[in-house]
Design a protein around this motif. Structure first.
Motif, PDB file in Angstrom:
ATOM      1  N   THR A  98       0.890  -1.072  -0.024  1.00  0.00           N
ATOM      2  CA  THR A  98      -0.165  -0.011  -0.165  1.00  0.00           C
ATOM      3  C   THR A  98       0.943   1.151   0.019  1.00  0.00           C
ATOM      4  N   MET A  99       2.075   1.167   0.413  1.00  0.00           N
ATOM      5  CA  MET A  99       2.903   2.423   0.433  1.00  0.00           C
ATOM      6  C   MET A  99       4.132   2.260  -0.267  1.00  0.00           C
ATOM      7  N   HIS A 100       4.045   3.173  -1.325  1.00  0.00           N
ATOM      8  CA  HIS A 100       5.077   2.826  -2.527  1.00  0.00           C
ATOM      9  C   HIS A 100       6.400   3.762  -2.500  1.00  0.00           C
ATOM     10  N   LEU A 137      18.841 -12.314   3.084  1.00  0.00           N
ATOM     11  CA  LEU A 137      18.869 -12.171   1.508  1.00  0.00           C
ATOM     12  C   LEU A 137      17.749 -12.370   0.606  1.00  0.00           C
ATOM     13  N   GLY A 138      17.205 -13.881   1.156  1.00  0.00           N
ATOM     14  CA  GLY A 138      16.038 -14.059   0.542  1.00  0.00           C
ATOM     15  C   GLY A 138      14.936 -13.305   0.791  1.00  0.00           C
ATOM     16  N   LEU A 139      14.748 -12.585   1.870  1.00  0.00           N
ATOM     17  CA  LEU A 139      13.728 -11.684   2.106  1.00  0.00           C
ATOM     18  C   LEU A 139      13.985 -10.531   1.422  1.00  0.00           C
ATOM     19  N   ALA A 140      15.255 -10.033   1.238  1.00  0.00           N
ATOM     20  CA  ALA A 140      15.335  -8.785   0.439  1.00  0.00           C
ATOM     21  C   ALA A 140      15.090  -9.210  -1.114  1.00  0.00           C
ATOM     22  N   ALA A 141      15.500 -10.216  -1.602  1.00  0.00           N
ATOM     23  CA  ALA A 141      14.928 -10.520  -2.908  1.00  0.00           C
ATOM     24  C   ALA A 141      13.684 -10.411  -3.130  1.00  0.00           C
ATOM     25  N   THR A 142      12.800 -11.134  -2.088  1.00  0.00           N
ATOM     26  CA  THR A 142      11.372 -11.163  -2.021  1.00  0.00           C
ATOM     27  C   THR A 142      10.930  -9.624  -2.076  1.00  0.00           C
ATOM     28  N   ASN A 147       8.385  -4.871  -4.866  1.00  0.00           N
ATOM     29  CA  ASN A 147       8.330  -3.370  -5.313  1.00  0.00           C
ATOM     30  C   ASN A 147       8.401  -3.418  -6.741  1.00  0.00           C
ATOM     31  N   HIS A 148       8.982  -4.326  -7.655  1.00  0.00           N
ATOM     32  CA  HIS A 148       9.071  -3.907  -9.087  1.00  0.00           C
ATOM     33  C   HIS A 148       7.912  -4.668  -9.682  1.00  0.00           C
ATOM     34  N   ALA A 152       1.087  -6.640 -10.324  1.00  0.00           N
ATOM     35  CA  ALA A 152       0.968  -7.781 -11.104  1.00  0.00           C
ATOM     36  C   ALA A 152       0.820  -9.179  -9.808  1.00  0.00           C
ATOM     37  N   VAL A 153       1.641  -8.819  -8.748  1.00  0.00           N
ATOM     38  CA  VAL A 153       1.456  -9.639  -7.457  1.00  0.00           C
ATOM     39  C   VAL A 153       0.006  -9.780  -7.167  1.00  0.00           C
ATOM     40  N   ILE A 154      -0.347  -8.377  -6.842  1.00  0.00           N
ATOM     41  CA  ILE A 154      -2.023  -8.204  -6.222  1.00  0.00           C
ATOM     42  C   ILE A 154      -2.881  -8.943  -7.467  1.00  0.00           C
ATOM     43  N   ALA A 155      -2.626  -8.719  -8.577  1.00  0.00           N
ATOM     44  CA  ALA A 155      -3.685  -9.085  -9.432  1.00  0.00           C
ATOM     45  C   ALA A 155      -3.800 -10.665  -9.704  1.00  0.00           C
ATOM     46  N   SER A 156      -2.326 -11.502  -9.234  1.00  0.00           N
ATOM     47  CA  SER A 156      -2.471 -12.736  -9.545  1.00  0.00           C
ATOM     48  C   SER A 156      -2.485 -13.314  -8.217  1.00  0.00           C
ATOM     49  N   GLU A 157      -3.391 -14.170  -8.068  1.00  0.00           N
ATOM     50  CA  GLU A 157      -3.536 -15.087  -6.754  1.00  0.00           C
ATOM     51  C   GLU A 157      -2.687 -15.930  -6.673  1.00  0.00           C
ATOM     52  N   TRP A 158      -2.136 -17.008  -7.325  1.00  0.00           N
ATOM     53  CA  TRP A 158      -0.958 -17.715  -7.225  1.00  0.00           C
ATOM     54  C   TRP A 158       0.293 -17.167  -6.841  1.00  0.00           C
TER      55      TRP A 158
END
Length: 398
Positions: A98-100, A137-142, A147-148, A152-158
């Motif tokens: 929600t906060m970009h 580092l895995g968290l940072a990548a996620t 962020n990028h 698309a993430v919000i629109a795709s449930e899977w």
């Protein structure tokens, strides 16, 4: 069976219910405040955006701190409760969606290290730093992926489920590196966390649609479609209260400026109506951005055709004159490039303060309109302030 009972006794108890209700309240507050701030940001100069981002960051830190204070007050001495962890992760992950801004990313990356340092000091042990770093580092990548590819993430449930699982898994393993617990808990926490975030996604997507619909309606009702500035309908609505406001606070000056693009018909005749549209947009945006750089109490309206009106609250006519002069000068010195042509644009302006003798808004408006007429009659590219017409002084600076 004992592990299951222990897990659910940790999740389903009075303290967890209180944390859940507190988390829901914080989510509502964060969501509403974020949409309000983001909406305000679209109407503010970019240099103010960093302050909005800092406010959003402070909102997240305050929410996490409040959750922690409530947890510690109810269970002092215990650093890990899965109900508390799920609530905290929900707040942190929701803020990414929600906060970009950079502040939210930094907070999400710093909080694990704060947890690591606190646990190490309280337990007087040396946690598994290598595992913690790998998971961080895995968290940072996620976080970077979210962020990028946020929309698309919000629109795709899977994709949303996969990202929530990765986010929660890296956090669980970071916690395990400093606080040894049964791995059985990971599955349970991840399932609950993903379900929790799916419910939140359901409401966030619908809030997004509602806000987008509201903003579209607001744009259509209050803003000119071509130029993007406030329209005639908004001008009429605004002026209803201007005179009344001035009568309540007569010490606060109100000034109106009306300007007209010089020889606008010639742009249409020589280069076509599309060129005329570009000139209108260029002039409107140039004035709008320049006016709002230092003062939000200035409103620009497209009155009709190539005519625009500016309402200045708290500024006298003598204060307004150098402001509009500088804007006009920078406009003339920055021609519009259109179709390989350099189009120099000038304006004629009329300026007048609201006077005690004005019985209504029409008296004031007619006077400003007359001053604009005097500027055009004097040869255009002129300014008339309180009846005095003169050429623009290019030596003036705002």
């Amino acid at each position: 069976m004992v592990l299951i009972n222990n897990f659910f006794s940790d999740i389903l108890n009075l303290d967890s219910v209180v944390l859940t209700l507190l988390t829901i309240s914080l989510i509502v507050i964060m969501t509403a405040t974020t949409y309000l701030l983001e909406y305000r940001a679209t109407r503010m100069p970019s240099r103010y955006h960093r302050w909005i981002h800092l406010i959003e960051g402070g909102l997240v830190i305050g929410s996490v701190a409040l959750l922690r204070a409530e947890f510690v007050a109810r269970d002092p001495g215990n650093l890990v409760s899965w109900g508390y962890i799920i609530a905290q992760l929900t707040i942190l992950l929701l803020s990414l969606y929600t906060m970009h801004n950079l502040a939210i990313t930094v907070i999400n990356l710093i909080v694990p290290w704060a947890f690591y340092a606190e646990t190490m000091m309280s337990t007087h042990s040396v946690p598994q730093l290598a595992l913690f770093v790998v998971m961080w580092l895995g968290l940072a990548a996620t976080i970077r992926y979210i962020n990028h590819h946020r929309q698309a993430v919000i629109a795709s449930e899977w994709r949303y489920i996969v990202l929530q699982t990765l986010y929660g898994l890296t956090w669980c393993l970071m916690i395990w590196s400093v606080y040894r617990y049964q791995f059985f808990y990971i599955v349970n926490v991840l399932v609950l966390f993903v379900v929790y975030m799916l419910v939140i996604r359901f409401f966030v997507t619908r809030i997004n649609r509602l806000v987008a619909h509201f903003m579209l309606l607001n744009q259509e009702v209050n803003y000119d479609e071509l130029t993007g500035v406030l329209n005639r309908a908004k001008f009429d609505a605004t002026t209803l209260g201007v005179v009344g406001l001035h009568r309540q606070n007569p010490a606060v000056p109100m000034t109106m400026a009306m300007f007209d693009i010089d020889h606008f018909k010639k742009f249409n005749d020589d280069y076509g109506h599309l060129a005329g549209d570009h000139v209108l947009k260029y002039v409107a945006q140039h004035f709008n951005q320049s006016l709002n750089v230092a003062n939000k109490k200035r409103q620009l309206f497209r009155y009709g055709g190539e005519e625009f009106v500016i309402i200045f609250r708290g500024e006298s006519a003598t204060e307004v004159q150098p402001v509009v002069t500088v804007i006009r000068n920078t406009l003339q010195k920055a021609p519009l490039n259109y179709g390989g042509k350099s189009l120099t644009v000038t304006v004629s302006i009329g300026v007048s303060m609201l006077q005690k003798s004005d019985t209504n808004f029409e008296d004031w408006f007619k006077r400003v309109d007359h001053y604009l007429y005097l500027s055009k009659e004097a040869g255009r590219d002129r300014i008339t302030v309180e009846g005095v017409t003169q050429p623009f002084d290019e030596t003036l600076h705002d």
